[in-house]
Write an enzyme that holds these catalytic residues in place. Sequence first.
Site, PDB file in Angstrom:
ATOM      1  N   LYS A  76       0.819  -1.203   0.000  1.00  0.00           N
ATOM      2  CA  LYS A  76       0.000   0.000   0.000  1.00  0.00           C
ATOM      3  C   LYS A  76       0.859   1.262   0.000  1.00  0.00           C
ATOM      4  O   LYS A  76       1.582   1.528   0.959  1.00  0.00           O
ATOM      5  CB  LYS A  76      -0.926   0.022   1.218  1.00  0.00           C
ATOM      6  CG  LYS A  76      -1.826   1.261   1.271  1.00  0.00           C
ATOM      7  CD  LYS A  76      -2.721   1.269   2.485  1.00  0.00           C
ATOM      8  CE  LYS A  76      -3.568   2.537   2.525  1.00  0.00           C
ATOM      9  NZ  LYS A  76      -4.475   2.569   3.691  1.00  0.00           N
ATOM     10  N   SER A 131      -8.935   3.773   2.153  1.00  0.00           N
ATOM     11  CA  SER A 131      -7.829   4.315   1.378  1.00  0.00           C
ATOM     12  C   SER A 131      -6.953   3.239   0.719  1.00  0.00           C
ATOM     13  O   SER A 131      -6.063   3.567  -0.071  1.00  0.00           O
ATOM     14  CB  SER A 131      -6.943   5.188   2.278  1.00  0.00           C
ATOM     15  OG  SER A 131      -6.414   4.409   3.347  1.00  0.00           O
ATOM     16  N   SER A 155     -10.356   1.416   6.115  1.00  0.00           N
ATOM     17  CA  SER A 155      -9.594   1.571   4.882  1.00  0.00           C
ATOM     18  C   SER A 155      -9.167   0.276   4.229  1.00  0.00           C
ATOM     19  O   SER A 155      -8.718   0.284   3.084  1.00  0.00           O
ATOM     20  CB  SER A 155      -8.351   2.432   5.143  1.00  0.00           C
ATOM     21  OG  SER A 155      -8.716   3.771   5.364  1.00  0.00           O
TER      22      SER A 155
END
Length: 384
Positions: A76, A131, A155
């Site tokens: 990520k 996210s 997220s």
Amino acid sequence: MSGDGARETAAAVREGSRRAVDVVAEALARIGRADPVLCAFVEVWDEEASRRAAEVDARVATGADLPLAGVPVAVKGRRGLRTAGPLLAAGAVAVGATAVPGPGTPWQTWGLGAGGRTVNPWRADRTPGGSSAGAAVAVAAGLVPLATGSDGAGSVRIPAAWCGVLGLKVTGGRFPSPDRTGLAAPGVLTRGAGDAEAWWRLVSGRAGPSAPPFPVTAVWSPDLGFASPDAGPVALARQAVGRLVDAGVVRLVRPPAAPLLLDPGPAWLALRTPGADLTEARRVRAADGERLRALFSRADLLLTPTAPTAPHGHDGPGGVYSTALTWAFNLTGHPALSLPAGFGADGCPAGLQLVAPHDREDLLLSVAVEAERRGAVEPLRTPP
């Protein structure tokens, strides 16, 4: 697109029927074909990944036992390699950094890749959530079998639900975190529960989960007592619960009163606001923690929809907090997992959220593995 999971790929590399350099080359080729449309990556590390794959093959040839030998993984964001050490040590090959939300907006349920906004692989006019946006897209589209994430309000779980994959958030505070509030925790996105279990074994240093006696007891709540979710995601999650019940994986129990938490939103926002008065936030955090302790004294799991709405468009979520059903468990620190729950009338996936007592990631993963084994989770499809 690749349908092979991380464990199957690693086993093939270890036994010599496949080479890591070929597995990684195929993953890089998939990314090269698909990412101009999906925009799941901010960086793709072709040369470094190829070099790393050759090193893995050399280690396998010397007899090294690598649990993730040659498995292409995505991390990520550009800083994702900082937390990927256990995966790389196990033979995984990081192929790139995934998209996260870009600047200029307060909402985080979107992503910005190197080629533009990250699109939901099931409907390009919808967001994948965030996210951990690119991570969910890369896994859902079959570009990689496993991607790392982090979860401060949902997220990992929200993009997992909206892209139709599995997403796990671990217990808050279990691992070191730069988040001063204690809200964020690491997580993973995979195409199946077994790969999430493999990730958990590596990062936690624990053995695989010991299966509990099934069915486990669970409480269902469509709204946690304060949210106002749309009917579609609630219906899909409730149908997923029904499949778990019919398969003998869970048994629903009715508590003395419906699960009723205090709305965590104002407390979560206060904790994220420098200089805010945190008296009320601490009260809500303690109160919700106590209410969940009481619930888990009577049941093993709490089940809810993962997100209150279907994936929204790229113009934003409007007035609805997409975190409405997830951020309570960042506030209290409970581990939670989003399991694929089927598809809505709009063609987009939804998720069922499983919440467990602190430090019971093993329970979440055991239930998810057993649900897949008994056919209680719809077989994962790859977007067209």
